[in-house]
Design an enzyme around this catalytic site. Sequence first.
Site, PDB file in Angstrom:
ATOM      1  CG  ASN A  19      -2.180  -0.808   0.966  1.00 32.59           C
ATOM      2  OD1 ASN A  19      -3.069  -0.387   0.225  1.00 32.59           O
ATOM      3  ND2 ASN A  19      -2.240  -1.994   1.553  1.00 32.59           N
ATOM      4  CG  MET A  97      -0.227  -5.861  11.049  1.00 31.22           C
ATOM      5  SD  MET A  97      -1.827  -5.563  10.216  1.00 31.22           S
ATOM      6  CE  MET A  97      -2.721  -7.025  10.757  1.00 31.22           C
ATOM      7  NE  ARG A  98       3.426  -3.661  17.607  1.00 32.83           N
ATOM      8  CZ  ARG A  98       3.713  -4.586  18.528  1.00 32.83           C
ATOM      9  NH1 ARG A  98       3.112  -4.551  19.696  1.00 32.83           N
ATOM     10  NH2 ARG A  98       4.612  -5.518  18.283  1.00 32.83           N
ATOM     11  CG  HIS A 116     -10.317  -3.769   7.813  1.00 31.05           C
ATOM     12  ND1 HIS A 116      -9.505  -4.346   8.783  1.00 31.05           N
ATOM     13  CD2 HIS A 116     -11.318  -4.653   7.592  1.00 31.05           C
ATOM     14  CE1 HIS A 116     -10.016  -5.516   9.127  1.00 31.05           C
ATOM     15  NE2 HIS A 116     -11.121  -5.721   8.422  1.00 31.05           N
TER      16      HIS A 116
HETATM   17  C1  GAR Z   1      -3.204  -4.795   3.788  1.00 28.02           C
HETATM   18  O1  GAR Z   1      -3.923  -5.782   3.093  1.00 28.02           O
HETATM   19  C2  GAR Z   1      -4.091  -4.093   4.793  1.00 28.02           C
HETATM   20  O2  GAR Z   1      -5.416  -4.003   4.383  1.00 28.02           O
HETATM   21  C3  GAR Z   1      -3.955  -4.969   5.990  1.00 28.02           C
HETATM   22  O3  GAR Z   1      -2.603  -5.346   6.002  1.00 28.02           O
HETATM   23  C4  GAR Z   1      -2.139  -5.442   4.667  1.00 28.02           C
HETATM   24  C5  GAR Z   1      -0.797  -4.734   4.559  1.00 28.02           C
HETATM   25  O4  GAR Z   1      -0.188  -5.000   3.336  1.00 28.02           O
HETATM   26  N1  GAR Z   1      -4.321  -4.279   7.171  1.00 28.02           N
HETATM   27  C6  GAR Z   1      -5.002  -4.833   8.161  1.00 28.02           C
HETATM   28  O5  GAR Z   1      -5.349  -5.980   8.161  1.00 28.02           O
HETATM   29  C7  GAR Z   1      -5.285  -3.889   9.313  1.00 28.02           C
HETATM   30  N2  GAR Z   1      -6.234  -4.458  10.211  1.00 28.02           N
HETATM   31  P1  GAR Z   1       1.002  -4.098   2.816  1.00 28.02           P
HETATM   32  O6  GAR Z   1       2.062  -4.082   3.918  1.00 28.02           O
HETATM   33  O7  GAR Z   1       1.488  -4.824   1.605  1.00 28.02           O
HETATM   34  O8  GAR Z   1       0.462  -2.743   2.511  1.00 28.02           O
END
Ligand code: GAR
Length: 207
Positions: A19, A97-98, A116
């Site tokens: 992202n 993730m926190r 999300h």
């Molecule tokens: C993403 O899919 C995001 O939606 C998720 O972590 C991934 C990170 O990917 N976030 C969550 O689950 C938050 N609760 P990335 O490091 O490749 O961006």
Amino acid sequence: MHSAKKLRLGVLGSGKGSNFVAIAQAIQNGSVPAEVALVVSDVADAGILQHAQERGIPARFIPPGAFRTKLDPTAEAAFIQALQDAQVDLVVLAGFMRILKGDFLRAFEGRVVNIHPSLLPSFPGLEAWKQALNYGVKVTGCTVHWVDQGVDTGPILAQQAVPVLEGDTVASLHQRIQEAERTLYPETLARLADGAWPVKARSIPNP
Ligand code: GAR
């Protein structure tokens, strides 16, 4: 029309940073009138830090402390200080993730957004794509929302639907959702930077 002052983003992530890369590319090609002032991770070897360094963007690992799902008070203070020192206007959670609460949300009241990997309010929490596959829904997706004191409960800014296909695995569905995220997050940040929704518009109640 883009306003003259660019929104300064502080991006927080724990993972590979896809992202963040999509956001950085959208900024570079001129479609998001913002700049990434700082990337911070709670994971020393997170891909997101490396992606930032490769782009010459300030990147810091800040140790999260002893807790598994939140920052300890020292770490929380260090995160706040780093983002304030970088004069961040908007905190962008990109796979962080926190759970952020209390002091952090008060320091950046109404200025924290998250992506999300589900159509909230369905499937909050961890591995939302897996929850969706196990439940058997035919459509899931991703959501960009303001962060409040709850977990994945803040007001929704934008959503993108993603179909669940016959024969999908956890990995194939996750990948399809992540592709949608890479479009939805930059588009939503572009609208925020263009003033579609006032930043710092919301009040966060004390716990
Ligand atoms: C993403 O899919 C995001 O939606 C998720 O972590 C991934 C990170 O990917 N976030 C969550 O689950 C938050 N609760 P990335 O490091 O490749 O961006």
